[in-house]
Design a protein around this motif. Structure first.
Motif, short mmCIF file in Angstrom:
data_model
loop_
_atom_site.label_atom_id
_atom_site.label_comp_id
_atom_site.label_asym_id
_atom_site.label_seq_id
_atom_site.Cartn_x
_atom_site.Cartn_y
_atom_site.Cartn_z
N THR A 1 43.00 33.04 29.71
CA THR A 1 41.86 33.55 30.46
C THR A 1 40.86 34.19 29.50
O THR A 1 41.03 34.20 28.29
CB THR A 1 42.34 34.53 31.54
OG1 THR A 1 41.30 34.73 32.50
CG2 THR A 1 42.75 35.86 30.94
N HIS A 2 39.80 34.76 30.06
CA HIS A 2 38.76 35.38 29.23
C HIS A 2 39.29 36.66 28.60
O HIS A 2 40.01 37.43 29.25
CB HIS A 2 37.52 35.68 30.09
CG HIS A 2 36.30 36.00 29.30
ND1 HIS A 2 36.09 37.24 28.74
CD2 HIS A 2 35.22 35.23 28.95
CE1 HIS A 2 34.93 37.24 28.10
NE2 HIS A 2 34.38 36.04 28.21
N PRO A 3 38.94 36.94 27.34
CA PRO A 3 39.41 38.18 26.69
C PRO A 3 39.07 39.45 27.45
O PRO A 3 39.85 40.41 27.44
CB PRO A 3 38.70 38.14 25.33
CG PRO A 3 38.42 36.70 25.07
CD PRO A 3 38.17 36.09 26.42
N LEU A 4 37.93 39.46 28.14
CA LEU A 4 37.57 40.64 28.92
C LEU A 4 38.57 40.86 30.06
O LEU A 4 38.93 42.01 30.37
CB LEU A 4 36.15 40.49 29.49
CG LEU A 4 35.63 41.67 30.32
CD1 LEU A 4 35.59 42.95 29.47
CD2 LEU A 4 34.25 41.37 30.89
N LEU B 1 45.26 44.31 31.34
CA LEU B 1 46.42 44.73 30.54
C LEU B 1 47.31 43.56 30.12
O LEU B 1 48.54 43.66 30.13
CB LEU B 1 47.25 45.76 31.32
CG LEU B 1 46.50 46.98 31.86
CD1 LEU B 1 47.45 47.91 32.58
CD2 LEU B 1 45.76 47.71 30.75
N ASN B 2 46.69 42.43 29.74
CA ASN B 2 47.43 41.26 29.27
C ASN B 2 48.36 40.68 30.34
O ASN B 2 49.39 40.07 30.03
CB ASN B 2 48.25 41.58 28.02
CG ASN B 2 47.44 41.51 26.74
OD1 ASN B 2 46.27 41.14 26.76
ND2 ASN B 2 48.05 41.86 25.63
N PRO C 1 45.03 26.61 31.01
CA PRO C 1 43.68 27.16 31.21
C PRO C 1 43.57 27.76 32.61
O PRO C 1 43.90 27.10 33.61
CB PRO C 1 42.77 25.94 31.03
CG PRO C 1 43.58 24.97 30.24
CD PRO C 1 45.01 25.17 30.66
N HIS C 2 43.10 28.98 32.70
CA HIS C 2 43.16 29.73 33.95
C HIS C 2 42.43 29.04 35.11
O HIS C 2 43.00 28.82 36.19
CB HIS C 2 42.60 31.14 33.74
CG HIS C 2 43.06 32.12 34.77
ND1 HIS C 2 42.81 33.46 34.69
CD2 HIS C 2 43.75 31.95 35.93
CE1 HIS C 2 43.32 34.07 35.74
NE2 HIS C 2 43.90 33.18 36.51
N LEU C 3 41.18 28.68 34.90
CA LEU C 3 40.40 28.08 35.98
C LEU C 3 40.98 26.74 36.40
O LEU C 3 41.04 26.41 37.60
CB LEU C 3 38.94 27.92 35.57
CG LEU C 3 38.13 29.22 35.46
CD1 LEU C 3 36.72 28.93 34.98
CD2 LEU C 3 38.09 29.95 36.81
N HIS C 4 41.42 25.95 35.44
CA HIS C 4 41.98 24.65 35.79
C HIS C 4 43.31 24.81 36.54
O HIS C 4 43.62 24.04 37.45
CB HIS C 4 42.17 23.79 34.55
CG HIS C 4 42.43 22.35 34.86
ND1 HIS C 4 41.51 21.53 35.46
CD2 HIS C 4 43.54 21.58 34.68
CE1 HIS C 4 42.01 20.33 35.62
NE2 HIS C 4 43.26 20.33 35.17
N ALA C 5 44.08 25.81 36.16
CA ALA C 5 45.33 26.08 36.88
C ALA C 5 45.05 26.45 38.33
O ALA C 5 45.76 26.00 39.25
CB ALA C 5 46.11 27.19 36.18
N LEU C 6 44.02 27.25 38.56
CA LEU C 6 43.67 27.62 39.94
C LEU C 6 43.19 26.40 40.73
O LEU C 6 43.58 26.22 41.90
CB LEU C 6 42.59 28.71 39.93
CG LEU C 6 43.06 30.10 39.49
CD1 LEU C 6 41.88 31.02 39.26
CD2 LEU C 6 44.00 30.69 40.54
#
Length: 364
Positions: A268-271, A277-278, A315-320
């Motif tokens: 996901t995005h570093p922000l 909290l990871n 990848p976060h968005l693709h997983a969603l």
């Protein structure tokens, strides 16, 4: 003193005990020490949250300002909840008292008591992740829809079922899961080994709900909307965009809890990693639940050096997106295929993994 050099002997993924042992051997001892400063920072957010709630409820702010603050409050509630998650896994404080304090602070907005969380998440889920009949958070099997009312309900609100509820359910899913465990799952024969004082936790939960209700009444409809309801919806959604990707794109088992095959992390995005909290490092959390997520990137690095194919990071968005496009029931014959209500469409877990890994670069 143990060597920190990686072993040259191949450790099979199917042997999680030895793979864990090799990873523990190469990690610095400090990575398994409690990280109290994370709990202190989270507890420092609590008065800010309370102050923000009072501001939007009684400060006479315009609606757009209330909406922005409500979103920020939701993210702060999420952060404290994630710190509570760490604390109740013993990776923050050494004191049971302070674990309870942060547990109440972090989970009470979701109507979950520390006692309920320990039983539901620490005992039931972590002892049997994605194991049929033992993990309260697992997706149902196709035949379960014919025989179990709860399986029908769970499927209806799960991403991938195609119902209208599945597209809005993240707004209440985490709170709902907590209540499902407290009032339904804990009564099932296969969870009788879980230790929880049911009467105590149910009474505390009802008192908690009454307390939030009384606060909402004191704030009035507008104040309750911006100070309580919207932040709780934001917090539920934020948690679920991680939780739903952790296990529901992976295979299930009859008896094997193996985080190297049944749990995934997301890139996901570093922000978001900073703010949450990871929490995106969820496979790493299941490998060593009592290790602070502060050290999860280091654990991933060593896992990829040791057995790169065992590191599952999507990848976060693709997983969603994949959650909503794949069916949401396990096949009646095995845990490596997902199927629709009528048996079609169907997709294997291996096909999903190939799609997800081909969709973009994974996190380092």
């Amino acid at each position: 003193m143990n060597s920190t050099a990686l072993s040259t002997v191949s450790t099979p993924i199917e042997d999680p005990k030895h793979l864990r042992a090799e990873l523990r051997r190469v990690l610095p001892p400090a990575s398994f020490e409690p990280q109290a400063h994370r709990g202190v920072i989270a507890l420092a957010l609590v008065p800010l949250i309370l102050g923000g709630m009072a501001w939007v409820a009684w400060g006479g702010l315009p609606w757009w300002a209330c909406l922005v603050i409500a979103f920020v409050l939701g993210q702060m509630v999420t952060c404290v909840g994630l710190a509570a998650h760490e604390a109740l896994h013993h990776s923050v404080f050494r004191s049971r008292f302070w674990e309870d304090v942060i547990g109440w602070a972090g989970f009470s907005p979701f109507l979950v008591t520390p006692g309920n969380w320990r039983a539901w998440h620490v005992q039931a889920h972590h002892s049997a992740a994605n194991i049929f009949d033992r993990d309260p958070d697992i997706l149902p099997r196709q035949p379960d829809l014919r025989t179990q009312w709860f399986a029908r309900l769970f499927h209806a609100i799960s991403p991938g079922s195609g119902t209208w509820l599945s597209y809005v359910s993240f707004s209440f899913f985490f709170t709902g899961q907590g209540q499902a465990f407290l009032w339904h799952h804990i009564n099932q024969p296969h969870l009788q080994h879980v230790r929880m004082n049911r009467l105590k936790e149910r009474v505390l939960t009802l008192l908690l709900a009454a307390g939030w209700g009384a606060l909402g009444w004191a704030m009035g409809p507008r104040g309750a909307l911006y100070a309580i309801l919207i932040p709780m919806v934001v917090a539920n959604i934020t948690l679920m965009i991680y939780i739903a990707t952790n296990h529901w794109l992976l295979g299930a088992s009859e008896d094997s809890d193996n985080p190297f095959v049944n749990t995934a992390s997301v890139a996901t995005h570093p922000l978001m990693d900073w703010a949450h909290l990871n929490f995106s490092y969820h496979q790493e959390h299941h490998i060593f639940p009592a290790m602070s997520p502060r050290f999860a990137p280091l654990l991933r690095k060593h896992l990829r050096e040791l057995r790169p194919e065992a590191s599952l990071v999507y990848p976060h968005l693709h997983a969603l997106r994949t959650l909503y496009s794949r069916p949401a029931l396990y096949s009646p014959t095995d845990g490596s295929t997902l199927v629709g209500r009528d048996g079609s469409p169907s997709v294997t877990i291996e096909e999903l993994r190939k799609r997800l890994e081909a969709s973009g670069p994974l996190a380092s």
